[in-house]
Scaffold this motif. Sequence first.
Motif, PDB file in Angstrom:
ATOM      1  N   ALA A  99       0.840  -1.205   0.000  1.00 59.47           N
ATOM      2  CA  ALA A  99       0.000   0.000   0.000  1.00 59.47           C
ATOM      3  C   ALA A  99       0.872   1.251   0.000  1.00 59.47           C
ATOM      4  N   LYS A 100       1.923   1.244   0.834  1.00 59.85           N
ATOM      5  CA  LYS A 100       2.825   2.408   0.923  1.00 59.85           C
ATOM      6  C   LYS A 100       3.509   2.675  -0.410  1.00 59.85           C
ATOM      7  N   ALA A 101       4.046   1.607  -1.010  1.00 65.60           N
ATOM      8  CA  ALA A 101       4.770   1.768  -2.278  1.00 65.60           C
ATOM      9  C   ALA A 101       3.828   2.265  -3.366  1.00 65.60           C
ATOM     10  N   LYS A 102       2.622   1.696  -3.414  1.00 66.94           N
ATOM     11  CA  LYS A 102       1.687   2.090  -4.474  1.00 66.94           C
ATOM     12  C   LYS A 102       1.122   3.492  -4.247  1.00 66.94           C
ATOM     13  N   ALA A 103       0.953   3.864  -2.993  1.00 64.58           N
ATOM     14  CA  ALA A 103       0.478   5.231  -2.696  1.00 64.58           C
ATOM     15  C   ALA A 103       1.538   6.241  -3.112  1.00 64.58           C
ATOM     16  N   GLU A 104       2.786   5.886  -2.850  1.00 64.74           N
ATOM     17  CA  GLU A 104       3.925   6.734  -3.212  1.00 64.74           C
ATOM     18  C   GLU A 104       3.992   6.936  -4.728  1.00 64.74           C
ATOM     19  N   ALA A 105       3.784   5.843  -5.454  1.00 64.10           N
ATOM     20  CA  ALA A 105       3.931   5.863  -6.915  1.00 64.10           C
ATOM     21  C   ALA A 105       2.677   6.350  -7.645  1.00 64.10           C
ATOM     22  N   LEU A 106       1.604   6.592  -6.904  1.00 64.79           N
ATOM     23  CA  LEU A 106       0.310   6.917  -7.524  1.00 64.79           C
ATOM     24  C   LEU A 106       0.387   8.201  -8.353  1.00 64.79           C
TER      25      LEU A 106
END
Length: 397
Positions: A99-106
Motif C-alpha cells: 500500500a505504501k509503495a503504491k500510494a507513493e507511486a500513484l
Amino acid sequence: MLKTIDSLGDLNGKRVLVRCDFNVPLKEGKITDDGRIRAALPTLQKLLDSGAKVITMAHLGRPKGQVMPEFSLAPVVQRLAELIGVKVTLAQDTTGADAKAKAEALATGEILMLENVRFDPRETSKDDAERAAFAAEMAALADCYVSDGFGVVHRKQTSVYDVAKLLPAAAGFLVLKEIESLRKATDNPERPYTVVLGGSKVSDKLGVIANLLTKADSLLIGGGMTYTFLAAQGYAVGKSLLEADQIDTVKSYLDQAKQNGVELVLPVDVVVTPEFKPDGPTTVVAADAIPEDQMGLDIGPKSRELFAAKIAESKTVAWNGPMGVFEFPAFAGGTKAVAKAMQDGTAFSIVGGGDSAAAVRQLGFDESKFSHISTGGGASLELLEGKVLPGIEVLEA
Ligand code: ADP
Ligand code: MG
C-alpha cells in the motif's frame, strides 16, 4: 454543519484518502448489484477532476480481522475501473509495504484501492489505542480524508472515525446527501409527518419507535412487528411472528402514542397462510380473527387502502421495513401498496433500510420517484432514532 470537500482547499497533486462503502453482494465472485459502487462515483469523480491522487478504502463482508481471499476487493477494482474509466490499482494490503509503495507511486488522475480494511483486526477493535495506531498508518498514506461510506458512519471504526481526527477531513457527496435528506425528516419535518414501519422484528426497531412517538404525527405499523402490536391489544395471532417478551414494551408505546396525540395505525386485516412458504393457500382475515393454525405474512387489502390514504395526505413520509414477506410474490402486495402510495404522493419521501430499498427495486418501482432512497440500513435507522453518529460527528465543522 458538515465540512465539505471544498473546505479541503486546493487538491491538485494531493493524496486524498476516501472511505467508501463498497460492501457489494457477491455471488461466485461476481458482483450482483453495483449500486454502492455507483453511489461513490460523484465524489471520486470530483476528486479526480480536482487533480487529486485518490486512495480508496473500504470493507467487504465479514473477514473478522483475517486475510480471506474470498473477501478481496479485487472484483470491486474491476467494476470501478469500468464505471469511472480511469486506471484503478489494488494494493495487496491495507497499510502495509505494498500500500505504501503504491500510494507513493500513484499518479494524478488514478485511483489506488487499499485491500479490505477488515482484514486487519484493528479496524473494528474496541480498544481506542489499537484503532489509533491503525489510523496513524492510514493517515501516513495521504494528505487529507473524505468520508463517503454512508453505510458505515454509525460505526466507531478506524477508517470511519479515528482517521478523520488525524487528517483534514470532509464529508463526500453521498454522505452529505444522505444526511441532508434524513435531517429533513428528523429535524423539522413538514407536517403531517407519517412514518411507516415494518420488517421482521419489533426488537430491532425499539429505539426508532420510541423516538418517533415524540416526533411523528402518524405511525403506521406493518410487517412482522404487526403481531406483537396485535398481541399487546389482546388479540390472538396464531402462528405469526411474535416477540412475547416485547409485549409490555409495545403496550407502553400504545399508551405513549395516546398521550402524545400520535396516531398509531395498525393493520385491520392480514393475509394468512398455514406455513412459511411461497405457494401455500392464502386467506384474508380481520386482524382480530387470525386462525390458530395460520400465520400472517402480509397486511390485507383494507389495510393497504388505509395506509395509502394516510401516506397520500402527508407532507413527509419515512418508510423502514417491508409490510410483508415481499420475497414471496403472494405476500408482496402490502409492500407494493406502500411504495406506490409514496411514489404517487407529493410528500417528501424517504426509504431507509436495506430490505426496504431492495424491495423498491425488486418490485420494479422507479427510484427517481422517491425523494431519497438511503444506501445505509443501520445508519439511516440510527439517524431516525435521533442518535449522534460517530462518523458524522467527526466531520462537523
Ligand atoms: P429493513 O432491512 O428494510 O430494515 P428488516 O430487515 O427489518 O427490514 O426486515 C425485512 C424482512 O422482514 C424481510 O425479509 C421480510 O420477509 C420480513 N417480514 C416482513 N413481514 C413479515 C412477516 N409478517 N412475517 C415474517 N417476516 C416478515
Ligand atoms: Mg434488513
